[in-house]
Design a protein around this motif. Structure first.
Motif, PDB file in Angstrom:
ATOM      1  N   PHE A  43      16.988   2.374  -8.809  1.00 54.28           N
ATOM      2  CA  PHE A  43      17.014   3.541  -7.964  1.00 54.28           C
ATOM      3  C   PHE A  43      15.571   3.640  -7.501  1.00 54.28           C
ATOM      4  CE2 PHE A  43      16.344   8.213  -7.670  1.00 54.28           C
ATOM      5  CZ  PHE A  43      17.048   8.395  -6.704  1.00 54.28           C
ATOM      6  N   GLU A  44      14.373   3.172  -8.448  1.00 57.14           N
ATOM      7  CA  GLU A  44      13.203   3.411  -7.667  1.00 57.14           C
ATOM      8  C   GLU A  44      12.885   2.418  -7.036  1.00 57.14           C
ATOM      9  OE1 GLU A  44      10.829   5.155 -11.688  1.00 57.14           O
ATOM     10  OE2 GLU A  44      12.053   3.476 -12.120  1.00 57.14           O
ATOM     11  N   SER A  45      13.307   1.109  -6.916  1.00 55.86           N
ATOM     12  CA  SER A  45      12.849   0.004  -6.080  1.00 55.86           C
ATOM     13  C   SER A  45      13.796   0.166  -4.924  1.00 55.86           C
ATOM     14  CB  SER A  45      13.098  -1.336  -6.569  1.00 55.86           C
ATOM     15  OG  SER A  45      14.588  -1.450  -7.054  1.00 55.86           O
ATOM     16  N   GLU A  51      19.538 -12.248  -8.017  1.00 52.41           N
ATOM     17  CA  GLU A  51      18.109 -12.098  -7.651  1.00 52.41           C
ATOM     18  C   GLU A  51      17.560 -10.776  -7.875  1.00 52.41           C
ATOM     19  OE1 GLU A  51      18.656 -12.324  -3.246  1.00 52.41           O
ATOM     20  OE2 GLU A  51      18.928 -14.323  -3.223  1.00 52.41           O
ATOM     21  N   LEU A  52      18.262  -9.702  -8.246  1.00 52.86           N
ATOM     22  CA  LEU A  52      17.557  -8.472  -8.862  1.00 52.86           C
ATOM     23  C   LEU A  52      17.032  -8.710 -10.019  1.00 52.86           C
ATOM     24  CD1 LEU A  52      20.042  -5.620  -7.565  1.00 52.86           C
ATOM     25  CD2 LEU A  52      17.759  -6.434  -6.655  1.00 52.86           C
ATOM     26  N   ILE A  53      17.841  -9.627 -11.001  1.00 59.15           N
ATOM     27  CA  ILE A  53      17.415  -9.889 -12.342  1.00 59.15           C
ATOM     28  C   ILE A  53      16.367 -10.832 -12.482  1.00 59.15           C
ATOM     29  CG2 ILE A  53      18.163 -11.075 -14.409  1.00 59.15           C
ATOM     30  CD1 ILE A  53      21.322 -10.023 -13.873  1.00 59.15           C
ATOM     31  N   ILE A  54      16.152 -11.927 -11.491  1.00 58.34           N
ATOM     32  CA  ILE A  54      15.160 -12.806 -11.577  1.00 58.34           C
ATOM     33  C   ILE A  54      14.001 -12.007 -11.145  1.00 58.34           C
ATOM     34  CG2 ILE A  54      14.129 -14.871 -10.494  1.00 58.34           C
ATOM     35  CD1 ILE A  54      16.616 -15.274 -12.883  1.00 58.34           C
ATOM     36  N   ARG A  55      13.946 -11.152 -10.034  1.00 57.76           N
ATOM     37  CA  ARG A  55      12.762 -10.339  -9.519  1.00 57.76           C
ATOM     38  C   ARG A  55      12.168  -9.512 -10.552  1.00 57.76           C
ATOM     39  NH1 ARG A  55      14.042  -5.798  -5.496  1.00 57.76           N
ATOM     40  NH2 ARG A  55      14.231  -4.740  -7.490  1.00 57.76           N
ATOM     41  N   GLY A  56      13.144  -8.854 -11.408  1.00 53.53           N
ATOM     42  CA  GLY A  56      12.622  -7.630 -12.193  1.00 53.53           C
ATOM     43  C   GLY A  56      12.451  -6.574 -11.586  1.00 53.53           C
ATOM     44  N   GLY A  57      11.955  -5.592 -12.293  1.00 48.63           N
ATOM     45  CA  GLY A  57      11.349  -4.056 -11.611  1.00 48.63           C
ATOM     46  C   GLY A  57       9.640  -4.142 -11.413  1.00 48.63           C
ATOM     47  N   TRP A  58       8.942  -5.287 -11.170  1.00 47.73           N
ATOM     48  CA  TRP A  58       7.630  -5.218 -10.898  1.00 47.73           C
ATOM     49  C   TRP A  58       7.018  -4.682  -9.576  1.00 47.73           C
ATOM     50  CZ3 TRP A  58       6.200  -5.661 -15.635  1.00 47.73           C
ATOM     51  CH2 TRP A  58       7.094  -6.454 -16.494  1.00 47.73           C
ATOM     52  N   PRO A  59       6.592  -3.652  -9.215  1.00 48.94           N
ATOM     53  CA  PRO A  59       6.232  -3.181  -7.991  1.00 48.94           C
ATOM     54  C   PRO A  59       5.575  -3.933  -6.861  1.00 48.94           C
ATOM     55  CG  PRO A  59       5.673  -1.526  -9.635  1.00 48.94           C
ATOM     56  CD  PRO A  59       6.222  -3.018 -10.484  1.00 48.94           C
ATOM     57  N   GLY A  60       4.744  -4.841  -7.646  1.00 50.14           N
ATOM     58  CA  GLY A  60       3.773  -5.511  -6.942  1.00 50.14           C
ATOM     59  C   GLY A  60       4.219  -6.796  -6.283  1.00 50.14           C
ATOM     60  N   ILE A  61       5.641  -7.232  -6.698  1.00 45.13           N
ATOM     61  CA  ILE A  61       6.452  -8.286  -5.956  1.00 45.13           C
ATOM     62  C   ILE A  61       7.518  -8.285  -5.129  1.00 45.13           C
ATOM     63  CG2 ILE A  61       8.073  -8.573  -7.911  1.00 45.13           C
ATOM     64  CD1 ILE A  61       5.881 -11.520  -6.718  1.00 45.13           C
ATOM     65  N   LEU A  62       8.104  -7.007  -5.083  1.00 45.49           N
ATOM     66  CA  LEU A  62       9.178  -6.266  -4.283  1.00 45.49           C
ATOM     67  C   LEU A  62       9.022  -7.034  -2.799  1.00 45.49           C
ATOM     68  CD1 LEU A  62       9.508  -2.782  -5.155  1.00 45.49           C
ATOM     69  CD2 LEU A  62      10.488  -4.680  -6.085  1.00 45.49           C
ATOM     70  N   PRO A  89       4.196  -2.067 -20.092  1.00 47.30           N
ATOM     71  CA  PRO A  89       3.358  -3.344 -19.752  1.00 47.30           C
ATOM     72  C   PRO A  89       2.671  -3.391 -18.715  1.00 47.30           C
ATOM     73  CG  PRO A  89       5.941  -3.051 -19.165  1.00 47.30           C
ATOM     74  CD  PRO A  89       5.498  -1.803 -20.073  1.00 47.30           C
ATOM     75  N   LYS A  90       1.948  -4.469 -18.522  1.00 48.58           N
ATOM     76  CA  LYS A  90       1.014  -4.777 -17.381  1.00 48.58           C
ATOM     77  C   LYS A  90       1.831  -4.830 -16.287  1.00 48.58           C
ATOM     78  CE  LYS A  90      -3.439  -6.391 -19.277  1.00 48.58           C
ATOM     79  NZ  LYS A  90      -4.509  -7.397 -18.960  1.00 48.58           N
ATOM     80  N   TRP A  91       1.333  -4.332 -15.314  1.00 45.74           N
ATOM     81  CA  TRP A  91       1.717  -4.595 -13.880  1.00 45.74           C
ATOM     82  C   TRP A  91       3.022  -3.709 -13.503  1.00 45.74           C
ATOM     83  CZ3 TRP A  91       4.132  -8.371 -10.422  1.00 45.74           C
ATOM     84  CH2 TRP A  91       3.383  -8.862  -9.318  1.00 45.74           C
ATOM     85  N   CYS A  92       3.187  -2.814 -14.595  1.00 49.71           N
ATOM     86  CA  CYS A  92       4.699  -2.042 -14.362  1.00 49.71           C
ATOM     87  C   CYS A  92       4.254  -0.843 -13.205  1.00 49.71           C
ATOM     88  CB  CYS A  92       5.072  -1.302 -15.494  1.00 49.71           C
ATOM     89  SG  CYS A  92       4.417  -0.368 -16.367  1.00 49.71           S
ATOM     90  N   GLY A  93       3.089  -0.558 -13.152  1.00 50.33           N
ATOM     91  CA  GLY A  93       2.715   0.382 -12.119  1.00 50.33           C
ATOM     92  C   GLY A  93       2.165   1.605 -12.726  1.00 50.33           C
ATOM     93  N   ASN A 105       0.856  -1.247  -0.136  1.00 51.23           N
ATOM     94  CA  ASN A 105       0.116   0.173  -0.023  1.00 51.23           C
ATOM     95  C   ASN A 105       0.824   1.448  -0.070  1.00 51.23           C
ATOM     96  OD1 ASN A 105      -2.519  -1.282  -0.033  1.00 51.23           O
ATOM     97  ND2 ASN A 105      -2.289  -1.668   2.104  1.00 51.23           N
ATOM     98  N   THR A 106       2.336   1.077   0.083  1.00 51.20           N
ATOM     99  CA  THR A 106       2.977   2.341   0.277  1.00 51.20           C
ATOM    100  C   THR A 106       3.497   2.592  -1.081  1.00 51.20           C
ATOM    101  OG1 THR A 106       3.874   1.413   2.275  1.00 51.20           O
ATOM    102  CG2 THR A 106       5.056   2.925   1.044  1.00 51.20           C
ATOM    103  N   TYR A 107       3.144   3.783  -1.401  1.00 48.25           N
ATOM    104  CA  TYR A 107       3.639   4.183  -2.941  1.00 48.25           C
ATOM    105  C   TYR A 107       5.358   4.648  -2.958  1.00 48.25           C
ATOM    106  CZ  TYR A 107       3.905   6.463  -7.329  1.00 48.25           C
ATOM    107  OH  TYR A 107       4.305   7.011  -8.664  1.00 48.25           O
ATOM    108  N   LEU A 108       5.972   3.880  -4.011  1.00 48.98           N
ATOM    109  CA  LEU A 108       7.353   4.368  -4.236  1.00 48.98           C
ATOM    110  C   LEU A 108       7.212   5.039  -5.199  1.00 48.98           C
ATOM    111  CD1 LEU A 108       8.974   0.701  -3.769  1.00 48.98           C
ATOM    112  CD2 LEU A 108       8.825   2.596  -2.094  1.00 48.98           C
TER     113      LEU A 108
END
Length: 427
Positions: free
Chosen positions: A136-138, A170-181, A30-34, A4-7
């Motif tokens: 930087f955003e994550s 791990e950063l590569i496998i995770r990707g930059g999807w906000p909802g999975i951080l 793309p879908k789910w990028c925020g 619920n916290t907006y980055l």
């Protein structure tokens, strides 16, 4: 993390700027990028076209009368507008009639067929590309090193901290999807696989009318081939050859081109365009784009890669690290009002990434996973720079830099090349 916290996102200030002098802004990606979450931070009212409430009442309402979707306090957000393409023309006409800026924010996870809209929106609607999160955003980059400081000659050497190889994997496998951080390795691996499955089984079917039947299996093989060729200038011919080897069936280049156009419409792939000199030059540059999936996590999902598998295959790890760095550089480039390219000439000289600003200044980046590769990368940059400046000094880059995964400092070498940890970069 608390979802619920907006980055804050780098694109936030760009959206605000565009709204100050344009009638409408369309955020694509793309879908789910925020996209929706970011736009909600700036919108004062919303219309969610894809909301399932009332048996998809909003979509039916918009189809009946697109102008009804435009009602609300401004800036008014219309989410997933492409599900009712006539909304685009309604927004364009409404912007004309109101004579005011900052009226609408549109978001879209795919582009409708061109014949679905009547007008381009030129002068009324400006489009912005949103990508998955940069490091930087994550919060995975300290931001100690600003790319702007390199252009402004304001860089200072600094220690940036140790980086573990497993952490980069791990950063590569995770990707930059906000909802999975913050959910851990298992969730990161499964999220990538779910994303691809959902695209193939659901999203792809929504692009065209029900009469069109596509070979989903071949599209999946094309995606896998693109993943194998991540961060390369693979030709359509080589992609066809790759698909034929996997399926034991022929596929035409026209078909692959059509499939790539579909993937582009879903923002699942994004080419890194070739660099060209702003001043006259006798050097002939190749015009082949460098191919990327929109996030390296998707390439890893298609190739069934995990952090431990990446560590055992450092060559593949290197390509995926390059994809991670170039995703971030593309985001930083947009924040600086520039674009990301790559350099490849007919003498087989290559530079991984070129960040070019609107004023013509540009910086060259080689991207390397290990610190043991820095000297070779720096020598390559210097050699190509000498060829360029000898040909025409006006085409000289503002700086040369090596982005490295495993270095604990950002510093300026005696030969003039900067060394920059990816986990310390910001725009």
């Amino acid at each position: 993390m608390n979802n619920n916290t907006y980055l804050p996102r780098i694109i936030d200030s760009i959206i605000a700027d565009r709204l100050s002098w344009k009638g409408a802004v369309c955020i694509e990606g793309p879908k789910w990028c925020g996209k929706t979450r970011s736009c909600l931070e700036q919108a004062k009212s919303t219309f969610l076209v894809g909301s399932p409430e009332g048996n998809y009442a909003n979509r039916k309402l918009a189809e009946l009368s697109p102008l009804l979707a435009l009602q609300g306090e401004t800036p008014h957000l219309i989410d997933e507008w492409q599900e009712v393409p006539s909304i685009w023309d309604a927004v364009r006409m409404e912007v004309d009639s109101r004579f005011k800026n900052g009226q609408f924010i549109l978001t879209g996870s795919s582009s409708p067929r061109k014949k679905s809209t009547l007008h381009s929106g030129t002068g009324r609607i400006t489009k912005l590309r949103m990508r998955s999160m940069s490091l930087f955003e994550s919060g995975d980059s300290s931001g100690k090193v600003s790319i702007k400081s390199l252009f402004d000659n304001a860089f200072s050497d600094c220690l940036t901290g140790e980086v573990e190889l497993m952490h980069l994997a791990e950063l590569i496998i995770r990707g930059g999807w906000p909802g999975i951080l913050g959910y851990g390795e298992h969730a990161y691996i499964e999220n990538g696989r779910d994303y691809i499955r959902s695209f193939l089984s659901e999203d792809l079917q929504k692009l065209d009318d029900d009469k069109i039947r596509r070979d989903i299996r071949k599209i999946e093989f094309l995606l896998t081939s693109l993943a194998r060729n991540e961060s390369t200038t693979a030709t359509i011919t080589s992609l066809c050859r790759d698909i034929k080897a996997a399926t034991n069936t022929d596929i035409k280049e026209d078909t692959v081109n059509e499939y790539i156009e579909l993937l582009s419409r879903c923002f699942l792939i994004e080419n890194q365009e070739p660099f060209t000199f702003s001043s006259r030059s006798s050097r002939r540059l190749k015009l082949a784009p460098k191919r990327h999936l929109t996030d390296p996590s998707l390439s890893c999902a298609l190739l069934s890669l995990t952090p431990s598998k990446l560590i055992k295959d450092l060559e593949t790890f290197g390509f995926m690290f390059e994809a991670l760095a170039e995703r971030d550089l593309a985001i930083y480039a947009s924040a600086l009002g520039g674009r990301l390219c790559h350099y490849q000439d007919y003498g087989n000289k290559e530079i991984d990434a070129i960040l070019e600003l609107d004023d013509g200044r540009w910086g060259a980046f080689e991207i390397k996973l290990g610190a043991n590769q820095i000297d070779k990368a720096a020598d390559n940059l210097i050699r190509i720079n000498n060829l360029i400046t000898n040909d025409n000094p006006d085409n000289a880059p503002t700086f040369l830099a090596v982005i490295c995964g495993l270095t604990n400092a950002a510093y300026h070498r005696k030969d003039g090349v900067y060394v920059l940890p990816l986990t310390a970069l910001k725009p």
